[in-house]
Scaffold this motif. Structure first.
Motif, short mmCIF file in Angstrom:
data_model
loop_
_atom_site.label_atom_id
_atom_site.label_comp_id
_atom_site.label_asym_id
_atom_site.label_seq_id
_atom_site.Cartn_x
_atom_site.Cartn_y
_atom_site.Cartn_z
N GLY A 10 0.79 -1.22 0.00
CA GLY A 10 0.00 0.00 0.00
C GLY A 10 0.82 1.27 0.00
N VAL A 11 2.05 1.21 0.51
CA VAL A 11 2.91 2.39 0.52
C VAL A 11 3.56 2.49 -0.86
N LYS A 74 -2.18 9.66 3.32
CA LYS A 74 -1.40 10.87 3.12
C LYS A 74 -0.60 10.76 1.83
N LEU A 75 -0.42 11.87 1.17
CA LEU A 75 0.51 11.99 0.07
C LEU A 75 1.50 13.06 0.53
N VAL A 86 10.05 8.35 7.43
CA VAL A 86 9.89 7.00 7.98
C VAL A 86 8.41 6.68 8.13
N VAL A 87 8.04 5.46 7.74
CA VAL A 87 6.69 4.95 7.98
C VAL A 87 6.79 3.63 8.74
N VAL A 88 5.79 3.38 9.60
CA VAL A 88 5.73 2.15 10.38
C VAL A 88 4.32 1.59 10.24
N TYR A 114 3.11 7.96 -0.96
CA TYR A 114 1.71 7.72 -0.63
C TYR A 114 1.67 6.74 0.53
N ILE A 115 1.03 7.16 1.62
CA ILE A 115 0.95 6.37 2.84
C ILE A 115 -0.53 6.07 3.09
N PRO A 116 -0.94 4.81 2.97
CA PRO A 116 -2.36 4.50 3.20
C PRO A 116 -2.69 4.54 4.69
N PRO A 117 -3.97 4.47 5.03
CA PRO A 117 -4.34 4.41 6.45
C PRO A 117 -3.65 3.25 7.14
N GLY A 118 -3.34 3.43 8.43
CA GLY A 118 -2.75 2.34 9.21
C GLY A 118 -1.25 2.40 9.35
#
Length: 184
Positions: A10-11, A74-75, A86-88, A114-118
């Motif tokens: 998803g990212v 989020k974009l 950083v995304v987790v 692009y960071i999806p929900p969660g």
């Protein structure tokens, strides 16, 4: 604009293709048609409802932030300077739950994330100043804010520079273990 998948489902990394000449450059920073086609979700681009921008000085960390409930997409892009982003994954049912990835976002390559929900999200400014632009799919509701300390030992995020400053809220953010209890 090219789109690349990441190791976190998803990212996505969206890579504009700027036109450069002796005047400077021109680049498209968002294309709803490509975005919607790639997500195979007609109209996903229309769900973005808010754009925000932050400016940070070298070494500042903003994060790690997320949203409870249905989360938020989020974009994110760095319009000026450079950041270590950083995304987790905090989706309890995900095979990649708890995994993190880091990306360089800067004003040279124009990559968007692009960071999806969660997901938790945060970044560190790598340059004297860095402007980060966010496009989100839900109006902000402070009651849904969740956070984990940027220096949490369980997350073990390697920030590339010494951390020079965080907000008071981020300095008091709970631990990863506390978030796990909250996600319960």
């Amino acid at each position: 604009m090219r789109v690349e998948e990441t190791d976190l489902p998803g990212v996505l990394v969206m890579i504009p293709e700027p036109f450069r000449d002796d005047r400077g450059f021109f680049t498209r920073t968002f294309d709803a048609v490509i975005f919607d086609e790639y997500l195979a979700d007609p109209g996903a681009s229309a769900r973005f409802v808010q754009d925000s921008q932050s400016r940070s000085t070298r070494g500042v960390v903003r994060g790690m932030h997320g949203r409870s409930g249905r989360g938020e997409a989020k974009l994110v892009r760095c319009a000026h300077g450079a950041v270590h982003d950083v995304v987790v994954d905090i989706r309890p049912a995900s095979a990649t739950f708890g995994r993190r990835l880091a990306f360089l976002l800067d004003d040279e390559h124009f990559r968007h994330l692009y960071i999806p929900p969660g997901f938790l999200h945060g970044f560190q400014s790598l340059t004297a100043t860095a402007d980060v632009c966010y496009r989100i799919d839900r109006p902000h509701d402070p009651r849904e804010d969740i956070a984990v300390a940027h220096d949490d030992a369980d997350l073990a995020i390697s920030w590339p520079l010494p951390v020079t400053q965080v907000s008071a809220r981020d300095a008091e953010a709970p631990s990863w273990q506390q978030l796990l209890t909250h996600l319960g």
